[in-house]
Design a protein around this motif. Structure first.
Motif, PDB file in Angstrom:
ATOM      1  N   SER A   1      44.116  36.687  50.302  1.00  9.66           N
ATOM      2  CA  SER A   1      44.517  37.857  49.541  1.00  9.66           C
ATOM      3  C   SER A   1      45.277  38.824  50.436  1.00  9.66           C
ATOM      4  O   SER A   1      44.750  39.267  51.459  1.00  9.66           O
ATOM      5  CB  SER A   1      43.289  38.556  48.950  1.00  9.66           C
ATOM      6  OG  SER A   1      43.634  39.776  48.354  1.00  9.66           O
TER       7      SER A   1
ATOM      8  N   THR B   1      36.419  39.774  42.287  1.00 12.09           N
ATOM      9  CA  THR B   1      37.657  39.085  41.970  1.00 12.09           C
ATOM     10  C   THR B   1      37.545  37.689  42.572  1.00 12.09           C
ATOM     11  O   THR B   1      36.548  37.356  43.200  1.00 12.09           O
ATOM     12  CB  THR B   1      38.882  39.815  42.557  1.00 12.09           C
ATOM     13  OG1 THR B   1      38.888  39.665  43.989  1.00 12.09           O
ATOM     14  CG2 THR B   1      38.861  41.303  42.221  1.00 12.09           C
TER      15      THR B   1
ATOM     16  N   THR C   1      39.084  40.388  37.015  1.00  8.06           N
ATOM     17  CA  THR C   1      38.078  41.106  37.790  1.00  8.06           C
ATOM     18  C   THR C   1      36.968  41.605  36.888  1.00  8.06           C
ATOM     19  O   THR C   1      37.174  41.838  35.693  1.00  8.06           O
ATOM     20  CB  THR C   1      38.712  42.302  38.532  1.00  8.06           C
ATOM     21  OG1 THR C   1      37.709  42.952  39.323  1.00  8.06           O
ATOM     22  CG2 THR C   1      39.316  43.308  37.561  1.00  8.06           C
TER      23      THR C   1
ATOM     24  N   ILE D   1      45.501  40.196  41.730  1.00  7.28           N
ATOM     25  CA  ILE D   1      44.345  39.471  41.212  1.00  7.28           C
ATOM     26  C   ILE D   1      44.711  38.890  39.851  1.00  7.28           C
ATOM     27  O   ILE D   1      45.672  39.334  39.216  1.00  7.28           O
ATOM     28  CB  ILE D   1      43.112  40.392  41.063  1.00  7.28           C
ATOM     29  CG1 ILE D   1      43.441  41.583  40.159  1.00  7.28           C
ATOM     30  CG2 ILE D   1      42.596  40.844  42.415  1.00  7.28           C
ATOM     31  CD1 ILE D   1      42.256  42.503  39.868  1.00  7.28           C
TER      32      ILE D   1
ATOM     33  N   LEU E   1      42.837  48.804  38.351  1.00  6.14           N
ATOM     34  CA  LEU E   1      42.589  47.376  38.163  1.00  6.14           C
ATOM     35  C   LEU E   1      43.668  46.745  37.289  1.00  6.14           C
ATOM     36  O   LEU E   1      44.081  45.608  37.521  1.00  6.14           O
ATOM     37  CB  LEU E   1      41.205  47.158  37.561  1.00  6.14           C
ATOM     38  CG  LEU E   1      40.028  47.668  38.421  1.00  6.14           C
ATOM     39  CD1 LEU E   1      38.701  47.427  37.727  1.00  6.14           C
ATOM     40  CD2 LEU E   1      40.035  47.025  39.804  1.00  6.14           C
TER      41      LEU E   1
ATOM     42  N   SER F   1      34.873  31.898  37.282  1.00 10.45           N
ATOM     43  CA  SER F   1      36.239  32.410  37.386  1.00 10.45           C
ATOM     44  C   SER F   1      37.068  31.519  38.312  1.00 10.45           C
ATOM     45  O   SER F   1      36.602  31.069  39.355  1.00 10.45           O
ATOM     46  CB  SER F   1      36.207  33.835  37.929  1.00 10.45           C
ATOM     47  OG  SER F   1      37.485  34.399  37.949  1.00 10.45           O
TER      48      SER F   1
ATOM     49  N   LYS G   1      43.816  42.694  49.405  1.00  9.78           N
ATOM     50  CA  LYS G   1      42.383  42.913  49.211  1.00  9.78           C
ATOM     51  C   LYS G   1      41.918  44.238  49.798  1.00  9.78           C
ATOM     52  O   LYS G   1      41.219  45.012  49.133  1.00  9.78           O
ATOM     53  CB  LYS G   1      41.588  41.759  49.820  1.00  9.78           C
ATOM     54  CG  LYS G   1      40.082  41.920  49.682  1.00  9.78           C
ATOM     55  CD  LYS G   1      39.336  40.634  49.944  1.00  9.78           C
ATOM     56  CE  LYS G   1      39.430  40.155  51.360  1.00  9.78           C
ATOM     57  NZ  LYS G   1      38.608  38.950  51.595  1.00  9.78           N
TER      58      LYS G   1
END
Length: 437
Positions: A412, A407, A65, A62, A53, A271, A415
């Motif tokens: 993306s 996320t 997350t 990203i 991550l 987010s 992804k």
């Protein structure tokens, strides 16, 4: 090779240290694990998830997350890494909120199964019993791109509640079928929640007058089925979908951070949505992206209750929902479904039809992993789904585990790669026992 954005590397490293090394205890009733060795988990393998991550953050896959893993009702991984808002350098917290898009579908599917248990709804009921416009459905035969006119043939059967739960009705999404997309656009049918004033009842009534993409039961054809199901639930209960979900699912499970539209005091927890470019940059997603209104939960009319894509949630709340399914319908002393109903949902209802070109089956609202479809260490019988804005989950009955990754990136580029690597590392962590010293 992806270009690393060094400008944010230090902030990301600090967030991993601050929110990763000293993870706060979860606020839900799943207990935080106190002894990983007793659970057969090598803690070093959990650090590998941190590394994955962290690399995704540094490499601009990203911006932030949150992730949760639980085994035997004990949370073994619970973290927020990166930024809730990278432009303003606001670090993410594990309790922060995300647009979960199609991860709304399993929740609405559970609400439908509750009505089936109560005898208010049947799997073989025709949808037209509740929404008359779905009588005498037609199937698209020819389409004129120049003026969006078309011809149809009669559907070979009435579509049923089961068709909606299994995406075998022939109802599609505009984004996945250009012909339907043009027809839907001309008739004001949205794929997801919108910011302008629109009501679910009028949209679904209109949808019932438009053609299906394919004959019912002929293939798994992903589409607005769960939005239609949400309207059926409203008709049966004579209440709006949000209040039904609140009473029947959110309140009993104490899902206090799940909403269609965010209260003012919750908006700062949402987010930020970003877009990953092919050049390896991560940019703030504009208010309208690919025709979708990104700020539907915080602005606009806030009237369209999309059962297929409309919810905002977080890993705490969604973990309660998943654990309830893993527990055969109960959580925290509350029974949401009967065990036999969960078994029914977890059974193959699509036969040999392929689920989105994968050799998996589909139950009632959930994808079911087959032996041929098992990848990344997954077990046969895994239940799963994901959301278009970058959220995914699975329930692993054999390992007695759940996992969630949230996320906010759309579109993306990486992804699928991130999901695959995350799943592989989670399964390794659950399977590889600590080494004896």
């Amino acid at each position: 090779m992806t270009k690393i954005n060094l400008k944010y590397a230090l902030y990301i490293s600090l967030s991993v240290f601050a929110l990763g090394a000293c993870s706060p205890k979860p606020t839900h009733k799943l207990e935080a694990a106190t002894n990983l060795k007793k659970l057969g988990i090598n803690e070093d393998n959990l650090y590998s998830i941190d590394s994955l991550l962290g690399s995704a953050l540094i490499n601009n896959w990203i911006a932030g997350t949150t992730a949760l893993i639980a085994k035997n009702e004990q949370v073994v991984y619970y973290k927020g890494l990166g930024f809730r808002d990278r432009d303003n350098k606001l670090l993410i917290r594990p309790t922060d909120l995300f647009r979960i898009a199609s991860m709304t579908k399993p929740i609405v599917s559970v609400a439908a199964m509750q009505l089936i248990e109560e005898g208010k709804l049947k799997l073989d009921d025709p949808v037209s019993k509740y929404i008359p416009q779905f009588q005498n459905m037609q199937v698209l035969e020819t389409f004129n791109k120049a003026d969006t006119t078309y011809t149809t043939v009669p559907a070979n059967k009435e579509i049923t509640i089961k068709n909606l739960l299994t995406h075998t009705s022939g109802i599609g999404y505009g984004f996945s079928n250009k012909k339907l997309g043009a027809i839907y656009k001309k008739n004001g049918i949205p794929d997801i929640t919108v910011t302008y004033k629109l009501k679910l009842d009028s949209v679904i009534q209109k949808l019932g007058t438009l053609p299906l993409a394919v004959q019912p039961d002929s293939e798994f054809f992903y589409g607005l089925n769960t939005d239609v199901l949400g309207r059926v639930i409203e008709v049966v209960e004579n209440k709006p979908l949000d209040s039904i979900l609140q009473k029947k699912i959110f309140d009993p499970l104490e899902m206090k951070s799940t909403f269609f539209f965010l209260p003012a005091q919750q908006k700062s927890r949402l987010s930020t949505l970003y877009s990953e470019t092919k050049e390896g940059r991560l940019i703030r997603t504009p208010a309208i992206q690919n025709g979708y209104a990104i700020d539907y939960a915080t602005s606009g009319a806030q009237t369209y209750l999309s059962g297929g894509s409309g919810l905002i949630s977080n890993i705490d709340d969604y973990a309660k929902f998943l654990q309830m399914i893993l527990n055969k319908g109960s959580y925290g002393g509350k029974t949401i479904l009967k065990p036999e109903t969960v078994d029914l949902m977890s059974s193959n209802h699509t036969g040999e039809l392929k689920v989105e070109n994968k050799p998996n089956h589909f139950g009632l609202g959930l994808e079911i992993t087959t032996e041929e479809g098992a990848k990344n260490g997954a077990k046969v019988g895994k239940l799963s789904w994901s959301g278009m804005f970058g959220t995914t989950f699975w329930i692993d009955p054999e390992r007695k585990a759940i996992a969630i990754l949230m996320t906010q990136v759309y579109p993306s580029v990486h992804k699928k790669e991130l999901y695959n690597k995350f799943e592989a590392l989670v399964n390794k962590a659950l399977d590889e026992a600590p080494k004896k010293k």
